[in-house]
Design an enzyme around this catalytic site. Structure first.
Site, PDB file in Angstrom:
ATOM      1  N   HIS A 159      55.407  11.102 -36.036  1.00  0.00           N
ATOM      2  CA  HIS A 159      56.747  10.206 -36.277  1.00  0.00           C
ATOM      3  C   HIS A 159      56.198   8.904 -37.053  1.00  0.00           C
ATOM      4  CE1 HIS A 159      56.901  11.952 -32.031  1.00  0.00           C
ATOM      5  NE2 HIS A 159      58.322  12.085 -32.041  1.00  0.00           N
TER       6      HIS A 159
ATOM      7  N   ASP B  31      54.073   6.614 -35.110  1.00  0.00           N
ATOM      8  CA  ASP B  31      52.815   6.776 -34.654  1.00  0.00           C
ATOM      9  C   ASP B  31      51.966   6.355 -35.799  1.00  0.00           C
ATOM     10  OD1 ASP B  31      54.187   8.384 -32.922  1.00  0.00           O
ATOM     11  OD2 ASP B  31      54.102  10.289 -34.270  1.00  0.00           O
TER      12      ASP B  31
HETATM   13  C1  XLS Z   1      59.463  15.303 -26.642  1.00  0.00           C
HETATM   14  C2  XLS Z   1      59.465  15.952 -27.936  1.00  0.00           C
HETATM   15  C3  XLS Z   1      59.064  15.320 -29.271  1.00  0.00           C
HETATM   16  C4  XLS Z   1      59.427  15.936 -30.433  1.00  0.00           C
HETATM   17  C5  XLS Z   1      59.343  14.947 -31.577  1.00  0.00           C
HETATM   18  O1  XLS Z   1      59.765  15.783 -25.504  1.00  0.00           O
HETATM   19  O2  XLS Z   1      58.711  17.108 -27.797  1.00  0.00           O
HETATM   20  O3  XLS Z   1      57.573  15.119 -28.980  1.00  0.00           O
HETATM   21  O4  XLS Z   1      58.606  17.089 -30.759  1.00  0.00           O
HETATM   22  O5  XLS Z   1      60.169  13.964 -31.648  1.00  0.00           O
END
Ligand code: XLS
Ligand code: NI
Ligand code: NI
Length: 434
Positions: free
Chosen positions: A97, A100
């Site tokens: 993200h 991150d």
């Molecule tokens: C949350 C989601 C997230 C997505 C990416 O539950 O799995 O991690 O994969 O935003």
């Protein structure tokens, strides 16, 4: 300075060795069905659970060893640790993200400056290591401004802010040659219907997705746009509930050719489905894109994001993917995290090694099912009757209620029940495990 100084590149040693910091089943170079295991499985490590989240929960603070602050200098150290991990583990891909990899600044300009600086270092690390980007995404759920949603927020300025964030993240993913761009609904959903305008929020989300697809065309991004079903958490009800509701949503806004699905195991189980079901559904509707591999806890009703350990369950998922021709742009991202008490640096290796070995065992099982064709033959036999003239006339849309009624009244029907053979098939599946 290395972040994992005591750990060497993880080797494949086979099942005879007891060395825990090695692969016992995953042999990246091994060729099967014309491709290496690495090419088939396309493993990715996720940045958020493994390098960004602190290991906190609603009752307590972070427990994991994250010796970098939340500033740009910290982001640089985190980047170095992440690439050291990807290379020592031997994965070809990672996912992130925007938030991150670089901290949000006091202004959007500062945020972009932070992102720019890290993106340049990331591009260098990628070129040096050969580790590529499976997908990028934007965090549209962490900041308090998104408490009432991003695209579905009642405030259009928040919608605009989210649009700017996705524009930047999509362009960055394009620049880093990401293979996909993911949109997980984050807080697109509701906590209470008492003040929620469902029709309006659905239209807002539809327009947001359209804008993303338009911008993708505009900048010439050739990766796949993916949305990620999840039924609840953080909101009481998420609009991208499961594969079927995503399909309905995409069709309503004429977007079913623009988006595919990133199916996550623990989201499937939260929706009351199996992972196998969600993947098979996506494939059957030409929506399959990629997977987030993890598992839930059978007794806990939330997204515990644990690493997969059940090879037999996973085998059926990989079997469907194999039948459908394998991954194209998609891959297998470990959207999974350590338990809060797993505070040793090497725990991150144990977790991923276990996940990759589990998937490798599952893949071997899937190949056996694929090669022996036991399930494919059973499926083909089950529908063989559709080759008959009456079956063909229905399939070719020539039959009507009247012609079918005439067929029934002519009396030449063969409707004896035949065995569904479920137990026999379950035994065949179990026996195919090598
Ligand atoms: C949350 C989601 C997230 C997505 C990416 O539950 O799995 O991690 O994969 O935003
Ligand atoms: Ni996910
Ligand atoms: Ni999840």
């Amino acid at each position: 300075m290395a972040f994992f100084p005591d750990i060497e590149k993880i080797p494949y040693v086979g099942t005879a060795s007891a060395n825990p910091l090695s692969f016992h089943y995953y042999d990246a170079e091994k060729k099967v069905l014309g491709k290496s295991m690495a090419e088939h499985l396309r493993f990715a490590v996720c940045y958020w659970h493994s390098f960004a989240a602190p290991g906190d929960d609603v009752f307590g603070d972070g427990t994991w060893d994250r010796p970098w602050g939340n500033d740009v200098a910290g982001a640089q150290k985190k980047l170095a640790a992440a690439f050291e991990f990807f290379e020592k583990l031997g994965v070809a891909y990672f996912c992130f993200h925007d938030r991150d990899i670089a901290p949000e600044g006091a202004t959007v300009r500062e945020t972009e400056k932070n992102l720019r600086l890290i993106a340049d270092e990331m591009a260098t690390a990628m070129a040096r290591s050969g580790v590529a980007l499976l997908w990028g995404t934007a965090n549209l759920f962490g900041h308090p401004r998104y408490a009432a949603g991003a695209a579905t927020n009642p405030n259009p300025d928040v919608f605009a802010f989210a649009a700017d964030q996705v524009k930047t993240a999509l362009e960055l993913t394009h620049e880093l040659e990401g293979q996909n761009y993911v949109l997980w609904g984050g807080r697109e959903g509701y906590d209470t219907l008492l003040n929620t305008d469902l029709r309006r929020e659905s239209d807002q989300l539809g327009r947001f997705m359209e804008m993303v697809a338009e911008h993708k065309q505009k900048i010439g991004f050739e990766g796949t746009l993916l949305i990620e079903p999840k039924p609840c958490e953080p909101t009481k009800h998420q609009y991208d509930f499961d594969a079927a509701s995503c399909f309905a949503f995409l069709q309503k806004y004429d977007l079913e050719k623009e988006f595919k699905l990133n199916i996550e195991c623990n989201h499937a189980t939260l929706a009351g489905h199996s992972f196998h079901h969600e993947v098979a559904y996506a494939i059957a509707h030409d929506l399959f894109g990629s997977i987030d591999a993890n598992r839930g806890d059978p007794q806990n009703g939330w997204d515990t994001d644990q690493f997969p350990t059940n090879a037999e369950e996973f085998a059926l998922v990989l079997y469907e993917i194999l039948l459908a021709g394998g991954f194209s742009n998609g891959g297998l991202n470990f959207d999974a995290k350590l338990r809060r008490q797993s505070v040793a640096r090497e725990d991150l290796f144990h977790a991923h090694i276990g996940g990759m070995d589990t998937v490798a065992r599952a893949f071997d099982h899937a190949i056996a099912l694929y090669e022996t064709q036991v399930l494919a033959n059973a499926r083909a036999e089950r529908y063989a009757g559709w080759q008959s003239p009456i079956g063909q006339s229905i399939q070719q849309r020539k039959a009507t209620l009247e012609t079918l009624s005439a067929h029934v009244h002519a009396g030449d029907l063969a409707m004896e029940p035949v065995s569904g053979r479920q137990e026999e098939l379950e035994n065949l599946v179990a026996r195919a495990a090598r």
